[in-house]
Structure formats: structure tokens, C-alpha cells
Scaffold this motif. Structure first.
Motif, PDB file in Angstrom:
ATOM      1  N   GLU A  81      60.794  28.144 -20.914  1.00 34.25           N
ATOM      2  CA  GLU A  81      60.197  27.438 -19.836  1.00 34.25           C
ATOM      3  C   GLU A  81      61.292  27.117 -18.652  1.00 34.25           C
ATOM      4  OE1 GLU A  81      58.570  22.867 -19.138  1.00 34.25           O
ATOM      5  OE2 GLU A  81      59.591  23.343 -20.919  1.00 34.25           O
ATOM      6  N   ARG A  82      62.513  26.753 -19.230  1.00 35.98           N
ATOM      7  CA  ARG A  82      63.756  26.432 -18.284  1.00 35.98           C
ATOM      8  C   ARG A  82      64.104  28.018 -17.472  1.00 35.98           C
ATOM      9  NH1 ARG A  82      67.511  24.330 -21.826  1.00 35.98           N
ATOM     10  NH2 ARG A  82      68.049  26.386 -22.494  1.00 35.98           N
ATOM     11  N   PHE A  83      64.182  28.854 -18.223  1.00 32.17           N
ATOM     12  CA  PHE A  83      64.517  30.001 -17.374  1.00 32.17           C
ATOM     13  C   PHE A  83      63.365  30.415 -16.519  1.00 32.17           C
ATOM     14  CE2 PHE A  83      64.566  34.822 -17.017  1.00 32.17           C
ATOM     15  CZ  PHE A  83      65.860  35.102 -16.988  1.00 32.17           C
ATOM     16  N   GLU A  84      62.178  30.422 -16.650  1.00 35.22           N
ATOM     17  CA  GLU A  84      61.357  30.733 -15.921  1.00 35.22           C
ATOM     18  C   GLU A  84      60.979  30.161 -14.656  1.00 35.22           C
ATOM     19  OE1 GLU A  84      56.317  31.830 -15.611  1.00 35.22           O
ATOM     20  OE2 GLU A  84      57.463  32.015 -17.537  1.00 35.22           O
ATOM     21  N   ALA A  85      61.201  28.467 -14.945  1.00 34.57           N
ATOM     22  CA  ALA A  85      61.217  27.334 -13.699  1.00 34.57           C
ATOM     23  C   ALA A  85      62.296  27.659 -12.798  1.00 34.57           C
ATOM     24  CB  ALA A  85      61.372  26.296 -14.422  1.00 34.57           C
ATOM     25  N   VAL A  86      63.705  27.865 -13.420  1.00 38.89           N
ATOM     26  CA  VAL A  86      64.807  28.162 -12.559  1.00 38.89           C
ATOM     27  C   VAL A  86      64.613  29.417 -11.554  1.00 38.89           C
ATOM     28  CG1 VAL A  86      67.091  28.527 -12.430  1.00 38.89           C
ATOM     29  CG2 VAL A  86      66.324  26.671 -13.926  1.00 38.89           C
ATOM     30  N   LEU A 159      71.017  37.627 -10.758  1.00 41.65           N
ATOM     31  CA  LEU A 159      70.676  37.091  -9.399  1.00 41.65           C
ATOM     32  C   LEU A 159      70.773  38.224  -8.597  1.00 41.65           C
ATOM     33  CD1 LEU A 159      70.040  34.599  -7.657  1.00 41.65           C
ATOM     34  CD2 LEU A 159      72.586  34.214  -7.742  1.00 41.65           C
ATOM     35  N   VAL A 160      72.130  39.058  -8.442  1.00 43.79           N
ATOM     36  CA  VAL A 160      72.234  40.066  -7.479  1.00 43.79           C
ATOM     37  C   VAL A 160      71.290  41.067  -7.682  1.00 43.79           C
ATOM     38  CG1 VAL A 160      73.790  41.966  -6.811  1.00 43.79           C
ATOM     39  CG2 VAL A 160      74.943  39.468  -7.284  1.00 43.79           C
ATOM     40  N   GLY A 161      70.855  41.579  -9.003  1.00 45.13           N
ATOM     41  CA  GLY A 161      69.947  42.690  -9.290  1.00 45.13           C
ATOM     42  C   GLY A 161      68.540  42.244  -8.804  1.00 45.13           C
ATOM     43  N   VAL A 162      68.183  40.996  -9.138  1.00 45.27           N
ATOM     44  CA  VAL A 162      66.878  40.585  -8.625  1.00 45.27           C
ATOM     45  C   VAL A 162      66.659  40.737  -6.931  1.00 45.27           C
ATOM     46  CG1 VAL A 162      65.291  38.593  -8.763  1.00 45.27           C
ATOM     47  CG2 VAL A 162      66.189  39.240 -10.753  1.00 45.27           C
ATOM     48  N   MET A 163      67.602  40.218  -6.447  1.00 46.31           N
ATOM     49  CA  MET A 163      67.700  40.113  -4.928  1.00 46.31           C
ATOM     50  C   MET A 163      67.550  41.389  -4.262  1.00 46.31           C
ATOM     51  SD  MET A 163      66.645  37.068  -4.193  1.00 46.31           S
ATOM     52  CE  MET A 163      66.244  35.364  -4.957  1.00 46.31           C
ATOM     53  N   VAL A 164      68.396  42.544  -4.971  1.00 46.87           N
ATOM     54  CA  VAL A 164      68.448  43.572  -4.511  1.00 46.87           C
ATOM     55  C   VAL A 164      66.782  44.279  -4.405  1.00 46.87           C
ATOM     56  CG1 VAL A 164      69.092  46.025  -4.863  1.00 46.87           C
ATOM     57  CG2 VAL A 164      70.721  44.151  -4.739  1.00 46.87           C
ATOM     58  N   GLN A 165      66.300  44.088  -5.781  1.00 45.57           N
ATOM     59  CA  GLN A 165      65.069  44.521  -5.845  1.00 45.57           C
ATOM     60  C   GLN A 165      63.885  44.011  -4.664  1.00 45.57           C
ATOM     61  OE1 GLN A 165      63.733  45.104  -9.863  1.00 45.57           O
ATOM     62  NE2 GLN A 165      65.404  44.023 -10.626  1.00 45.57           N
ATOM     63  N   TRP A 166      64.218  42.676  -4.468  1.00 47.67           N
ATOM     64  CA  TRP A 166      63.406  41.885  -3.550  1.00 47.67           C
ATOM     65  C   TRP A 166      63.410  42.424  -2.108  1.00 47.67           C
ATOM     66  CZ3 TRP A 166      59.069  38.579  -3.229  1.00 47.67           C
ATOM     67  CH2 TRP A 166      58.635  38.267  -4.335  1.00 47.67           C
ATOM     68  N   ASP A 169      61.927  46.347  -2.132  1.00 49.78           N
ATOM     69  CA  ASP A 169      60.429  46.102  -2.120  1.00 49.78           C
ATOM     70  C   ASP A 169      59.808  45.055  -2.566  1.00 49.78           C
ATOM     71  OD1 ASP A 169      57.738  46.726  -1.967  1.00 49.78           O
ATOM     72  OD2 ASP A 169      57.747  48.233  -3.587  1.00 49.78           O
ATOM     73  N   PRO A 170      59.333  43.897  -1.772  1.00 49.18           N
ATOM     74  CA  PRO A 170      58.939  42.774  -2.416  1.00 49.18           C
ATOM     75  C   PRO A 170      57.694  42.823  -3.204  1.00 49.18           C
ATOM     76  CG  PRO A 170      59.582  42.438   0.033  1.00 49.18           C
ATOM     77  CD  PRO A 170      59.748  44.019  -0.352  1.00 49.18           C
ATOM     78  N   GLU A 171      56.919  43.992  -2.967  1.00 49.13           N
ATOM     79  CA  GLU A 171      55.573  44.187  -3.654  1.00 49.13           C
ATOM     80  C   GLU A 171      55.796  44.490  -5.072  1.00 49.13           C
ATOM     81  OE1 GLU A 171      52.607  43.944  -2.547  1.00 49.13           O
ATOM     82  OE2 GLU A 171      53.457  43.146  -0.690  1.00 49.13           O
ATOM     83  N   THR A 172      57.056  45.385  -5.360  1.00 48.71           N
ATOM     84  CA  THR A 172      57.240  45.451  -6.959  1.00 48.71           C
ATOM     85  C   THR A 172      58.335  44.824  -7.470  1.00 48.71           C
ATOM     86  OG1 THR A 172      58.579  47.411  -6.146  1.00 48.71           O
ATOM     87  CG2 THR A 172      56.285  47.814  -6.329  1.00 48.71           C
ATOM     88  N   ALA A 173      58.875  43.706  -6.633  1.00 46.22           N
ATOM     89  CA  ALA A 173      60.086  43.007  -7.304  1.00 46.22           C
ATOM     90  C   ALA A 173      59.604  42.042  -8.330  1.00 46.22           C
ATOM     91  CB  ALA A 173      60.496  42.191  -6.138  1.00 46.22           C
ATOM     92  N   PRO A 174      60.485  41.759  -9.270  1.00 42.52           N
ATOM     93  CA  PRO A 174      60.051  40.775 -10.413  1.00 42.52           C
ATOM     94  C   PRO A 174      59.706  39.688  -9.944  1.00 42.52           C
ATOM     95  CG  PRO A 174      62.481  41.479 -10.352  1.00 42.52           C
ATOM     96  CD  PRO A 174      61.867  42.335  -9.502  1.00 42.52           C
ATOM     97  N   SER A 175      58.816  38.965 -10.670  1.00 45.68           N
ATOM     98  CA  SER A 175      58.517  37.330 -10.474  1.00 45.68           C
ATOM     99  C   SER A 175      59.326  36.792 -11.594  1.00 45.68           C
ATOM    100  CB  SER A 175      57.097  37.114 -10.832  1.00 45.68           C
ATOM    101  OG  SER A 175      56.592  37.279 -11.915  1.00 45.68           O
TER     102      SER A 175
END
Length: 203
Positions: A81-86, A159-166, A169-175
Motif C-alpha cells: 500500500e505504501r509503495f503504490e501510494a508513494v 525513479l529515473v527508469g520510470v520517468m524515462v519511460q514516461w 511514451d506516456p501511453e505505455t509508461a507504468p502506473s
């Protein structure tokens, strides 16, 4: 503000709007309402000013995410829960901070040709990891710096990996939910592999 502070604020704006390569000394002067001579007087060079401005922009991003966050990781006992919320909070800030992440990638691409920039961000990067661990995980860096540093390494990489994906391509970037489920799969797969190995060794 005096010229020194005005220059720093102007340089920060220029970095976010134009990036490193396209920002000139005249751009900074125009954005700060100062003069060319004041850059050398207060900072020595345009490059030194931009490097400091980059550090300030990065520091302010971290402060902004924390200040706007309604998530208190220390108050959540369930790790998933904490991980997903943050991460929901961080990913939710993407649109407002897109220029910041473009700047981060440009800065990394400049490290080989700009040793002063590399030197300027080396120590803050280590401290930043501890801050990530505290903000994302609720780990007190003052009480347990080693734990905070190691957890911060993981959060920094994510953090770096997630934001590079966004950025790509925001359409396929992770939620945030994707990240939480993916991490759960990775950890559970590891447990399954160990269990299988123990079973085979007993046989």
C-alpha cells in the motif's frame, strides 16, 4: 533580491525552458534583469552558475513532491500500500515536471564533457538517495544512514527508469499499480525459485 540571487533564479528558469545547451549568458541576463559582468563577478562563469542552478532545481523538485504529498509512508504498515501510494504521487507529478526530467537526462548526457558538472552533482546524489528513502519509505537517514542509503539506491534507479519511460511514451509508461504488481511478481518469483531449489536438493 540582489544580483546574485536574481542570476540564480534566472538561470533556473532558463534551464527548465531551454536546457543546458541552448542557454546563453545573455539568456540568463535577460531572465534575471542583471548584466553580463555580474555572472563572472558572482559565480566565476556561466557554467558554474548553471551547475548550481541545476542542483537547486533538483533540490526544489524533491521539496515540492514532499510538500504536495498527502502520503505519509511512515504511517502505512502495509508495504505494498505504501509503495503504490508513494509512486502514485510521483507519477501524478509527471505532467507538471516534464521539463525537469528532460533537464535531468540532458545533464547526464553532458557528464563526460563537463567534469565540473559531474563533480558538482556527485555528493548531492548520495545525499539525495537518503532523502528518497526517507520520503518514499519513511526511513530516518539520521538514525540508520546505511539502510537509507541502500534503499535510496533502489528508489533512485526506479525513479529515473520510470520517468524515462514516461518521457518516451506516456501511453505505455507504468502506473503506480503496475510498479507494485511488477515488484511483487519479481519478489514472489525469487521465493518460488528458492523453494524449488530446496525441494530438488531434498530429492
Amino acid at each position: 533580491m540582489g544580483h546574485r540571487e536574481d542570476l540564480l533564479e534566472g538561470a533556473k528558469r532558463c534551464l527548465l525552458e531551454k536546457g543546458y545547451a541552448r542557454t546563453t549568458a545573455r539568456d540568463i541576463v535577460a531572465a534575471s534583469g542583471t548584466n553580463l559582468a555580474s555572472i563572472g563577478y558572482h559565480y566565476g562563469s556561466k557554467e558554474a552558475l548553471l551547475n548550481l542552478a541545476f542542483l537547486k532545481v533538483t533540490e526544489e523538485w524533491g521539496d515540492t513532491v514532499v510538500e504536495k504529498s498527502d502520503v505519509d509512508p511512515a504511517s502505512m504498515t502495509e508495504p505494498w500500500e505504501r509503495f503504490e501510494a508513494v509512486w502514485g504521487q510521483v507519477i501524478g507529478s509527471y505532467e507538471a515536471t516534464r521539463s525537469f526530467w528532460k533537464l535531468q537526462l540532458e545533464a547526464v548526457s553532458r557528464l563526460d564533457e563537463d567534469p565540473e558538472l559531474r563533480k558538482a552533482i556527485a555528493d548531492p546524489q548520495v545525499e539525495g538517495r537518503k532523502g528518497l528513502a526517507e520520503n518514499f519509505q519513511g526511513i530516518d537517514a539520521g538514525t540508520d544512514p546505511d539502510k537509507a542509503g541502500k534503499a535510496g539506491l533502489v528508489y533512485q534507479a526506479l525513479l529515473v527508469g520510470v520517468m524515462v519511460q514516461w518521457l518516451v511514451d506516456p501511453e505505455t509508461a507504468p502506473s503506480a499499480k503496475d510498479l507494485a504488481e511488477g515488484l511483487r511478481i519479481v519478489l514472489e518469483s525469487g521465493d518460488g525459485g528458492e523453494a524449488q531449489s530446496r525441494a530438488q536438493s531434498r530429492a
